[in-house]
Scaffold this active site. Structure first.
Site, PDB file in Angstrom:
ATOM      1  N   CYS A 134      56.600 -54.376 -26.411  1.00  0.00           N
ATOM      2  CA  CYS A 134      55.470 -53.634 -25.853  1.00  0.00           C
ATOM      3  C   CYS A 134      54.686 -54.416 -24.804  1.00  0.00           C
ATOM      4  O   CYS A 134      54.144 -53.839 -23.853  1.00  0.00           O
ATOM      5  CB  CYS A 134      54.545 -53.147 -26.956  1.00  0.00           C
ATOM      6  SG  CYS A 134      54.136 -54.387 -28.195  1.00  0.00           S
ATOM      7  N   ARG A 151      63.106 -61.940 -34.923  1.00  0.00           N
ATOM      8  CA  ARG A 151      62.066 -61.994 -35.942  1.00  0.00           C
ATOM      9  C   ARG A 151      62.495 -62.957 -37.046  1.00  0.00           C
ATOM     10  O   ARG A 151      63.674 -63.012 -37.410  1.00  0.00           O
ATOM     11  CB  ARG A 151      61.800 -60.598 -36.528  1.00  0.00           C
ATOM     12  CG  ARG A 151      61.258 -59.630 -35.488  1.00  0.00           C
ATOM     13  CD  ARG A 151      61.009 -58.251 -36.051  1.00  0.00           C
ATOM     14  NE  ARG A 151      60.595 -57.330 -34.994  1.00  0.00           N
ATOM     15  CZ  ARG A 151      60.380 -56.026 -35.168  1.00  0.00           C
ATOM     16  NH1 ARG A 151      60.539 -55.496 -36.383  1.00  0.00           N
ATOM     17  NH2 ARG A 151      60.021 -55.261 -34.155  1.00  0.00           N
ATOM     18  N   GLN A 156      66.546 -53.164 -29.928  1.00  0.00           N
ATOM     19  CA  GLN A 156      65.900 -51.884 -30.227  1.00  0.00           C
ATOM     20  C   GLN A 156      66.012 -50.937 -29.044  1.00  0.00           C
ATOM     21  O   GLN A 156      65.938 -51.370 -27.886  1.00  0.00           O
ATOM     22  CB  GLN A 156      64.411 -52.090 -30.514  1.00  0.00           C
ATOM     23  CG  GLN A 156      64.103 -52.824 -31.797  1.00  0.00           C
ATOM     24  CD  GLN A 156      62.601 -52.985 -31.978  1.00  0.00           C
ATOM     25  OE1 GLN A 156      61.932 -53.560 -31.123  1.00  0.00           O
ATOM     26  NE2 GLN A 156      62.062 -52.476 -33.065  1.00  0.00           N
ATOM     27  N   ASP A 208      63.874 -49.252 -27.547  1.00  0.00           N
ATOM     28  CA  ASP A 208      62.420 -49.256 -27.564  1.00  0.00           C
ATOM     29  C   ASP A 208      61.856 -48.539 -26.339  1.00  0.00           C
ATOM     30  O   ASP A 208      62.364 -48.711 -25.229  1.00  0.00           O
ATOM     31  CB  ASP A 208      61.931 -50.707 -27.570  1.00  0.00           C
ATOM     32  CG  ASP A 208      60.627 -50.878 -28.317  1.00  0.00           C
ATOM     33  OD1 ASP A 208      60.060 -49.857 -28.749  1.00  0.00           O
ATOM     34  OD2 ASP A 208      60.181 -52.025 -28.469  1.00  0.00           O
ATOM     35  N   HIS A 245      54.216 -46.049 -29.075  1.00  0.00           N
ATOM     36  CA  HIS A 245      55.380 -46.909 -29.291  1.00  0.00           C
ATOM     37  C   HIS A 245      56.407 -46.055 -30.040  1.00  0.00           C
ATOM     38  O   HIS A 245      56.047 -45.390 -31.022  1.00  0.00           O
ATOM     39  CB  HIS A 245      55.053 -48.107 -30.190  1.00  0.00           C
ATOM     40  CG  HIS A 245      53.848 -48.897 -29.797  1.00  0.00           C
ATOM     41  ND1 HIS A 245      53.915 -50.215 -29.402  1.00  0.00           N
ATOM     42  CD2 HIS A 245      52.527 -48.574 -29.770  1.00  0.00           C
ATOM     43  CE1 HIS A 245      52.701 -50.663 -29.157  1.00  0.00           C
ATOM     44  NE2 HIS A 245      51.835 -49.691 -29.377  1.00  0.00           N
TER      45      HIS A 245
END
Length: 638
Positions: A337, A366, A384, A386, A513
């Site tokens: 993001c 992560r 992702q 995303d 998101h």
């Protein structure tokens, strides 16, 4: 004797003597109900059926047909298993915790001198059956924490002592069945004889309290059901799940691997697995472009100061990796993001520019504990699908509904049913109450307008905003969390994002998101198990293999292979000096959709004979016709 009023869930009231138990209430209604009752809710509190009720109360009987009843049943089974292990291995083993979980239960044991194996299961199960046959009463008692600590110290149960000390309570509850005593809140079945059907299923390692620096425990998994028929059906599902395990099929189909040399939780994609990824990612790019998204790309590391501004450093840093370059701190991105907000902020935006929809197949990292890593479904490095939508507040409803429609379309293409839940503000969060209310109401309003069913998941939102989580159901009726839609008024404020409205003034955008498939790695793991490796033609990494019968067809086999490849068919050839049956069986084992067999007849006629992986044969056709067939079958899905 004084009478008390008991109100039942249907609103009816009955009078009983003070001190009545929930089991006695069940028996007064009917013996069938009494046989099924395993616990009760008294004024909302879940209690044992033997607990006396001494004042007016609302009582809900909890039966085995309910999730709560099955949890009580399985938790009791966990205690019986712990008793059996202690009976067999004595002071060599310490007990820790044994909760009920979805579809079963487990118990963690500390044992330095013995490693449990499936070979031990038969002995443990035999002892459990003896305990059940003894029909031992399960009795709850309470004592001061000091007394309980002294008791468990005397028993050599150090982990129970630690639990009691950490609770910091004046009193604790214990449950006793025969000579076995355990620290537990309960409730439990009234006696061990109420257990009917159970099975130990596997053993694994687990750190005490999930801390890699603490003791390694041995976790025995098991399951229990009210009758043998339900247990048998469940064990059959487990066996089918083992056959479909994506880690097993990933090796057999040569899709991916993991290497300790590379590091735990880091996927190494082999050619066929990388092709499967590529097909899915290309599909994603097309679908996003069709819906008005712009493809963007952010860096893998960003300055630590930026993660502090976003709140990730304060609220998420235990899941992040950090490094230093030229004496400057950087965080390896766990999410995409921040870069997307920087793209938005790179120039002044007008209300006419909104919404801005940024899509990135972004690789993130992560810090997952080693104990929770699991094949493709829990890794440390993943990609992702995303996207972040920055829009005016009045556009928010339409954008959320657009994402919901996107999810429905994509899940329909892959053949998944799904459920949704709205997750609200967690305890650890940022932002004002007003912004959280606005965000939650926006998601809630969109769900209500679409008419899609949903549940509320209190306190499980992201730290910056509430979210809709979409859980897809696979072929074995298991649910997997994939897509998510998060509404965020907070980060645009922290990054001072603006747009110029029709009034010429600056206004704050809202950010959505969202992911559709979520982690590509996780989604592929789910796909492998859902289809048992038999991928639909359109996503199969290899769609066809061309197989010659004898060496006399080598040249034609190569010609057909080249022709199909040039037409966009993902094809291989198998020209090994092996028998035809062997090559066909091997292609079937690799779950390749079509085998194109070429003998002298096909070579003379310029055709191929397609054979589906289930053994069905199609009519002979030209290579051009087969290419058209593949294209038609593939375009049905997108």
């Amino acid at each position: 004797m004084a009478q008390i009023a008991i109100q039942l869930p249907d609103g009816s009231k009955r009078e009983y003597p003070a001190g009545v138990t929930s089991m006695e209430i069940a028996q007064s209604i009917g013996e069938g109900l009494a046989r099924q009752t395993v616990a009760a809710k008294v004024d909302g509190e879940l209690v044992d059926v033997q607990k006396e009720i001494v004042k007016d109360a609302q009582v809900e009987l909890v039966t085995l047909s309910s999730d709560e009843g099955l949890e009580v049943y399985r938790h009791t089974a966990a205690h019986v298993m712990a008793q059996a292990v202690k009976d067999l291995f004595g002071k060599e083993v310490q007990v820790t915790i044994g909760p009920a979980v979805k579809d079963g239960f487990y118990y963690d044991f500390y044992c330095e001198n013995h490693t449990f194996t499936p070979e031990d299961f038969e002995r443990i199960e035999a002892r459990m059956k003896e305990v059940i046959k003894e029909n031992l009463p399960i009795i709850r008692s309470e004592m001061s924490s000091d007394e309980a600590i002294a008791l468990f110290k005397e028993m050599g149960e150090d982990f129970k002592v630690e639990l009691i000390e950490d609770l910091g309570a004046d009193t604790v509850s214990l449950y006793r069945q025969g000579d076995f005593v355990d620290l537990c809140r309960g409730p439990h079945l009234p006696s061990t004889g109420k257990l009917k059907a159970f099975k130990l299923t596997s053993v694994a390692g687990a750190y005490w309290r999930g801390d890699e620096k603490r003791e390694m425990l041995q976790r025995i998994y098991a399951t229990a059901f009210p009758d043998k028929k339900q247990l048998k059906a469940h064990l059959e599902r487990l066996e089918e799940a083992r056959k479909r395990d994506h880690r097993k099929l990933g090796r057999e189909l040569d899709l991916f691997s993991f290497s300790e040399e590379a590091g735990a939780g880091l996927v190494i994609w082999h050619p066929k697995g990388a092709m499967l990824r590529t097909v899915i990612e290309d599909f994603e790019r097309r679908e996003h472009l069709r819906r008005g998204y712009d493809i963007v790309q952010g860096p893998q590391i960003l300055r630590t100061d930026l993660w502090k501004t976003s709140g990730h450093y304060e609220n998420y840093r235990e899941n992040m990796y950090f490094t230093e370059v030229d004496e400057q701190g950087f965080g390896i991105k766990p999410m995409n993001c921040l870069a997307h907000m920087l793209i938005y902020k790179s120039k002044m935006r007008s209300y006419r520019d909104l919404p801005q929809r940024y899509f990135e197949l972004g690789t993130v990292h992560r810090h997952e504990k080693s104990g929770v890593l699991h094949g493709l479904t829990r890794v440390r490095g993943f990609t992702q699908d995303d996207a972040h939508i920055l829009c005016a507040p009045e556009q928010l409803d339409a954008e959320i509904k657009g994402v919901l429609s996107f999810v429905q379309d994509v899940m329909g293409i892959f053949g998944f049913e799904f459920e949704m839940e709205l997750s609200t503000r967690p305890e650890k969060s940022i932002g004002s109450d007003e912004d959280w209310d606005r965000a939650t109401n926006a998601l809630l309003g969109a769900l209500k307008d679409t008419g899609l069913p949903y549940d509320i998941n209190e306190g499980d939102g992201a730290f910056y905003g509430p979210k809709i989580d979409i859980k897809l159901k696979d072929a074995l009726d298991r649910y997997w969390q994939c897509a998510t839609i998060q509404c965020d008024f907070t980060l645009p404020e922290r990054f001072d994002l603006n747009y110029v409205g029709a009034d010429g003034e600056k206004h704050r955008p809202v950010m959505v998101h969202r992911v559709i498939l979520g982690s590509i790695e996780r989604f592929i793991g789910i796909l492998i198990e859902h289809f048992s490796g038999n991928f639909p033609l359109w996503i199969s990494p290899v769609q066809a293999v061309v197989i010659n019968v004898t060496d006399s067809q080598l040249e034609y086999t190569q010609k057909v292979t080249d022709q199909l490849r040039n037409a966009g068919v993902r094809v291989q050839s198998d020209v090994r000096n092996e028998k035809l049956g062997f090559k066909i069986r091997e292609a079937q084992m690799q779950k390749i959709p079509y085998m194109l067999v070429i003998g002298d007849k096909e070579m003379e006629q310029g055709t191929v004979t397609p054979r589906f992986r289930n053994g069905d044969n199609l009519e002979p056709m030209t290579p051009e016709q087969f290419c058209e067939f593949v294209q038609e079958e593939s375009t049905k899905y997108h």
